[in-house]
Design a protein around this motif. Structure first.
Motif: not given
Length: 89
Positions: A26-27, A43-46, A50
Motif C-alpha cells: 500500500v505504501f 509514497k503511494d504505490t505509484r 504523500l
C-alpha cells in the motif's frame, strides 16, 4: 483496516513496504540515506510522495515534523521523563 510493516534488517536507506491485511503493498517508506538528519518519505504505490517526515536538527527532545507539500501537519515530541520506554506527544 490493519497494516503490516516489515522492516529489513540489512538495507541501504531504510526503505520498506507497508502492506494491508491481504498482503497488498500500500505504501512505501523511503528513507533518505546520507543525510544529516533522519528523513523519510511516505509514497503511494505509484511513487507519489504523500508526506515527508524529518527529524528536527536542534531540539532538546527528539522531535519529528510531518509535512505535506511543505506545510507542517504534525509535530511529534518525545516526553521528557520516560523511565521504562519512550513516550511521544
Amino acid at each position: 483496516m490493519r497494516y503490516l510493516v516489515r522492516d529489513r534488517l540489512l538495507g541501504f536507506g531504510d526503505d520498506y513496504w507497508i502492506e494491508d491485511d491481504h498482503g497488498n503493498k500500500v505504501f512505501l517508506v523511503d528513507g533518505k540515506a546520507m543525510r544529516v538528519r533522519d528523513t523519510f518519505e511516505l509514497k503511494d504505490t505509484r511513487g507519489r510522495v504523500l508526506i515527508d517526515i524529518h527529524q528536527k536538527m536542534l531540539a532538546l527532545r527528539d522531535t519529528m515534523i510531518i509535512e505535506r507539500d511543505g506545510e507542517p501537519l504534525a509535530t511529534i515530541k518525545r516526553k521528557r521523563l520516560s523511565l521504562l520506554r519512550n513516550h511521544y506527544r
